[in-house]
Design a protein around this motif. Sequence first.
Motif, PDB file in Angstrom:
ATOM      1  N   GLY A 132      20.234   6.834  -9.966  1.00  8.40           N
ATOM      2  CA  GLY A 132      20.725   7.463  -8.755  1.00  8.40           C
ATOM      3  C   GLY A 132      20.081   8.790  -8.428  1.00  8.40           C
ATOM      4  O   GLY A 132      20.361   9.369  -7.364  1.00  8.40           O
ATOM      5  N   GLN A 133      19.227   9.290  -9.315  1.00  7.07           N
ATOM      6  CA  GLN A 133      18.575  10.574  -9.069  1.00  7.07           C
ATOM      7  C   GLN A 133      17.417  10.408  -8.096  1.00  7.07           C
ATOM      8  O   GLN A 133      16.889   9.312  -7.900  1.00  7.07           O
ATOM      9  N   VAL A 134      17.012  11.535  -7.500  1.00  4.45           N
ATOM     10  CA  VAL A 134      15.956  11.503  -6.493  1.00  4.45           C
ATOM     11  C   VAL A 134      14.641  11.052  -7.121  1.00  4.45           C
ATOM     12  O   VAL A 134      14.298  11.429  -8.253  1.00  4.45           O
ATOM     13  N   LEU A 135      13.901  10.240  -6.388  1.00  6.51           N
ATOM     14  CA  LEU A 135      12.596   9.746  -6.838  1.00  6.51           C
ATOM     15  C   LEU A 135      11.513  10.706  -6.356  1.00  6.51           C
ATOM     16  O   LEU A 135      11.493  11.096  -5.184  1.00  6.51           O
ATOM     17  N   GLN A 136      10.637  11.124  -7.240  1.00  5.47           N
ATOM     18  CA  GLN A 136       9.580  12.058  -6.861  1.00  5.47           C
ATOM     19  C   GLN A 136       8.602  11.395  -5.898  1.00  5.47           C
ATOM     20  O   GLN A 136       8.161  10.270  -6.137  1.00  5.47           O
ATOM     21  N   PRO A 137       8.227  12.085  -4.807  1.00  4.90           N
ATOM     22  CA  PRO A 137       7.268  11.522  -3.854  1.00  4.90           C
ATOM     23  C   PRO A 137       5.950  11.117  -4.497  1.00  4.90           C
ATOM     24  O   PRO A 137       5.390  10.069  -4.162  1.00  4.90           O
ATOM     25  N   THR A 138       5.448  11.931  -5.432  1.00  4.76           N
ATOM     26  CA  THR A 138       4.172  11.585  -6.068  1.00  4.76           C
ATOM     27  C   THR A 138       4.311  10.325  -6.922  1.00  4.76           C
ATOM     28  O   THR A 138       3.372   9.528  -7.019  1.00  4.76           O
ATOM     29  N   SER A 139       5.463  10.124  -7.533  1.00  2.02           N
ATOM     30  CA  SER A 139       5.685   8.915  -8.329  1.00  2.02           C
ATOM     31  C   SER A 139       5.650   7.679  -7.436  1.00  2.02           C
ATOM     32  O   SER A 139       5.064   6.650  -7.796  1.00  2.02           O
ATOM     33  N   LEU A 140       6.268   7.792  -6.253  1.00  2.00           N
ATOM     34  CA  LEU A 140       6.241   6.676  -5.308  1.00  2.00           C
ATOM     35  C   LEU A 140       4.813   6.382  -4.872  1.00  2.00           C
ATOM     36  O   LEU A 140       4.403   5.216  -4.799  1.00  2.00           O
ATOM     37  N   THR A 141       4.035   7.421  -4.613  1.00  2.00           N
ATOM     38  CA  THR A 141       2.639   7.235  -4.207  1.00  2.00           C
ATOM     39  C   THR A 141       1.849   6.522  -5.304  1.00  2.00           C
ATOM     40  O   THR A 141       1.070   5.599  -5.025  1.00  2.00           O
ATOM     41  N   HIS A 142       2.035   6.938  -6.551  1.00  2.00           N
ATOM     42  CA  HIS A 142       1.317   6.310  -7.663  1.00  2.00           C
ATOM     43  C   HIS A 142       1.704   4.844  -7.809  1.00  2.00           C
ATOM     44  O   HIS A 142       0.847   3.979  -8.022  1.00  2.00           O
ATOM     45  N   GLN A 143       2.984   4.551  -7.700  1.00  2.00           N
ATOM     46  CA  GLN A 143       3.445   3.170  -7.816  1.00  2.00           C
ATOM     47  C   GLN A 143       2.884   2.308  -6.682  1.00  2.00           C
ATOM     48  O   GLN A 143       2.448   1.175  -6.903  1.00  2.00           O
ATOM     49  N   PHE A 144       2.899   2.874  -5.480  1.00  2.17           N
ATOM     50  CA  PHE A 144       2.399   2.137  -4.324  1.00  2.17           C
ATOM     51  C   PHE A 144       0.897   1.861  -4.469  1.00  2.17           C
ATOM     52  O   PHE A 144       0.432   0.747  -4.197  1.00  2.17           O
ATOM     53  N   THR A 145       0.132   2.864  -4.907  1.00  2.00           N
ATOM     54  CA  THR A 145      -1.311   2.701  -5.081  1.00  2.00           C
ATOM     55  C   THR A 145      -1.609   1.622  -6.127  1.00  2.00           C
ATOM     56  O   THR A 145      -2.524   0.801  -5.953  1.00  2.00           O
ATOM     57  N   TYR A 146      -0.833   1.614  -7.196  1.00  2.00           N
ATOM     58  CA  TYR A 146      -1.015   0.596  -8.246  1.00  2.00           C
ATOM     59  C   TYR A 146      -0.767  -0.801  -7.685  1.00  2.00           C
ATOM     60  O   TYR A 146      -1.542  -1.738  -7.926  1.00  2.00           O
ATOM     61  N   LEU A 147       0.306  -0.959  -6.920  1.00  2.47           N
ATOM     62  CA  LEU A 147       0.638  -2.271  -6.359  1.00  2.47           C
ATOM     63  C   LEU A 147      -0.382  -2.704  -5.317  1.00  2.47           C
ATOM     64  O   LEU A 147      -0.692  -3.895  -5.195  1.00  2.47           O
ATOM     65  N   MET A 148      -0.932  -1.750  -4.573  1.00  2.00           N
ATOM     66  CA  MET A 148      -1.985  -2.074  -3.611  1.00  2.00           C
ATOM     67  C   MET A 148      -3.209  -2.643  -4.330  1.00  2.00           C
ATOM     68  O   MET A 148      -3.859  -3.562  -3.847  1.00  2.00           O
ATOM     69  N   GLY A 149      -3.496  -2.080  -5.496  1.00  2.00           N
ATOM     70  CA  GLY A 149      -4.637  -2.553  -6.273  1.00  2.00           C
ATOM     71  C   GLY A 149      -4.464  -3.969  -6.765  1.00  2.00           C
ATOM     72  O   GLY A 149      -5.451  -4.651  -7.084  1.00  2.00           O
ATOM     73  N   ARG A 150      -3.217  -4.431  -6.826  1.00  2.00           N
ATOM     74  CA  ARG A 150      -2.949  -5.800  -7.282  1.00  2.00           C
ATOM     75  C   ARG A 150      -2.894  -6.786  -6.115  1.00  2.00           C
ATOM     76  O   ARG A 150      -2.535  -7.953  -6.319  1.00  2.00           O
ATOM     77  N   SER A 151      -3.208  -6.301  -4.926  1.00  2.00           N
ATOM     78  CA  SER A 151      -3.251  -7.164  -3.730  1.00  2.00           C
ATOM     79  C   SER A 151      -4.631  -7.045  -3.091  1.00  2.00           C
ATOM     80  O   SER A 151      -4.789  -6.451  -2.018  1.00  2.00           O
ATOM     81  N   PRO A 152      -5.676  -7.572  -3.738  1.00  2.78           N
ATOM     82  CA  PRO A 152      -7.058  -7.368  -3.275  1.00  2.78           C
ATOM     83  C   PRO A 152      -7.368  -7.985  -1.921  1.00  2.78           C
ATOM     84  O   PRO A 152      -8.346  -7.590  -1.274  1.00  2.78           O
ATOM     85  N   ASP A 153      -6.564  -8.937  -1.485  1.00  2.50           N
ATOM     86  CA  ASP A 153      -6.856  -9.591  -0.206  1.00  2.50           C
ATOM     87  C   ASP A 153      -6.316  -8.810   0.996  1.00  2.50           C
ATOM     88  O   ASP A 153      -6.594  -9.184   2.140  1.00  2.50           O
ATOM     89  N   LEU A 154      -5.570  -7.749   0.730  1.00  7.62           N
ATOM     90  CA  LEU A 154      -4.994  -6.945   1.809  1.00  7.62           C
ATOM     91  C   LEU A 154      -5.768  -5.649   1.988  1.00  7.62           C
ATOM     92  O   LEU A 154      -6.422  -5.170   1.049  1.00  7.62           O
ATOM     93  N   PRO A 155      -5.728  -5.034   3.173  1.00  8.87           N
ATOM     94  CA  PRO A 155      -6.383  -3.730   3.372  1.00  8.87           C
ATOM     95  C   PRO A 155      -5.784  -2.697   2.418  1.00  8.87           C
ATOM     96  O   PRO A 155      -4.582  -2.743   2.124  1.00  8.87           O
ATOM     97  N   ARG A 156      -6.609  -1.759   1.942  1.00  8.58           N
ATOM     98  CA  ARG A 156      -6.121  -0.702   1.058  1.00  8.58           C
ATOM     99  C   ARG A 156      -5.490   0.393   1.900  1.00  8.58           C
ATOM    100  O   ARG A 156      -6.181   1.131   2.608  1.00  8.58           O
ATOM    101  N   LEU A 157      -4.204   0.516   1.834  1.00  9.51           N
ATOM    102  CA  LEU A 157      -3.462   1.477   2.633  1.00  9.51           C
ATOM    103  C   LEU A 157      -2.884   2.587   1.760  1.00  9.51           C
ATOM    104  O   LEU A 157      -2.659   2.398   0.555  1.00  9.51           O
ATOM    105  N   ARG A 158      -2.656   3.746   2.372  1.00 12.09           N
ATOM    106  CA  ARG A 158      -1.826   4.783   1.767  1.00 12.09           C
ATOM    107  C   ARG A 158      -0.374   4.491   2.160  1.00 12.09           C
ATOM    108  O   ARG A 158      -0.125   3.742   3.102  1.00 12.09           O
ATOM    109  N   PHE A 159       0.568   5.105   1.466  1.00 10.71           N
ATOM    110  CA  PHE A 159       1.967   4.873   1.829  1.00 10.71           C
ATOM    111  C   PHE A 159       2.213   5.316   3.267  1.00 10.71           C
ATOM    112  O   PHE A 159       2.960   4.655   4.007  1.00 10.71           O
ATOM    113  N   HIS A 160       1.596   6.405   3.696  1.00  9.55           N
ATOM    114  CA  HIS A 160       1.796   6.908   5.064  1.00  9.55           C
ATOM    115  C   HIS A 160       1.301   5.906   6.103  1.00  9.55           C
ATOM    116  O   HIS A 160       1.775   5.914   7.247  1.00  9.55           O
TER     117      HIS A 160
END
Length: 377
Positions: free
Chosen positions: A279-307
């Motif tokens: 229930g604690q707040v999630l750090q914005p940088t942690s979300l960015t790192h997680q999102f970037t990692y998951l993007m890397g596992r989807s090679p057929d999609l455009p590489r996007l930033r969270f924004h």
Amino acid sequence: MGTDKATGKDRYATATVVGTRKDAERELRRRLRTLDTGEHVDPNRITVAKWLADWLATVRGEVAPKSYERYAEVVDGYLTPALGNLPLTKLTPSNIQKAYNSWATGGRRDGKEGPLAPRTRRHIHRILNSALSRAVEQQVLARNPADVFKKRLPKVERKPMAVFTAEQSAEFLGAIKHTHTYWPVLMALATGMRRGEVLGLRWKNVDLDRASLRVVESVEQTKAGLRFKAPKNEQARAVTLPAFAVEELRRLKRQQAENLLRLGVRLTGETLVCCREDGQVLQPTSLTHQFTYLMGRSPDLPRLRFHDLRHSHATQLLVEGIHPKVVQERLGHSSIAITLDLYSHVIGTLQEDAAARLDLAFGPAIRRLSLAAQKPQ
């Protein structure tokens, strides 16, 4: 101002006052008073480094902590090393031009070769110009030597905007549905909220029965830690939720309540919608790192930033013919001009659709009139 110990000559301080003679006399009395109390500082002895440090101390209470950190990084990393040793009153446009030239060919802080990015160089100029403008306001300088560069700043080329189509959005959501990152990605795609706004959303600001939410807080991460602040532009806004988002949020709320109960925590209106498992707040940088990692596992999609999920949301609305004013309100832009400028590439492609619709509306009638005019009388 007494005698110069080195030369034995009398020392004088001068200042230009814009206004009436009474204004000048008032300023003279003020300066004489500071001289008597020992508070006076000779402008000729203030270095650029000293002024920048004083300016930073002043603006610290005027801007957000994150903005202050960026200002301090530019001052400490670029401006002070390049111009700091110069007397403030002796700073000239040529001194500034020399520094700008050096950053146009090198000076990257990551150690790589090549110039600073045009956007970075423009940011450096804005900070220097602001600090020197404050010196003019306080009559330490008669004029701002950085003013001459207003029309000579490096041009920033706008890169093509990377976005997901509706199909790609659905594909990515399907690929990450088993992860905790699914929820903030879903919210960004469904509402166009910024990263900090997604992480600052509380259940008390979500009305699932009316399919709407209110953006009233944003999470900001600084060197001092996390803090909650008002959204950008200091304005709260309401966003209507699509049906699929309402269904998913109901599911999230049930899951979250069960998970927190196992930890002995009760879900309340203050609970964050997208948060850590405890229930604690999630750090914005942690979300960015997680999102970037998951993007890397989807090679057929455009590489996007969270924004870019926010851009994807806006682009999809415009493609579907939603009025830009509605898009502006959902995104929280301060004016529709920002929306039109940012998504001009999308609005430009809609011209073809507009022309096609006009042809459907007027074409048959115009063609009938043309055929009638061609018939012999």
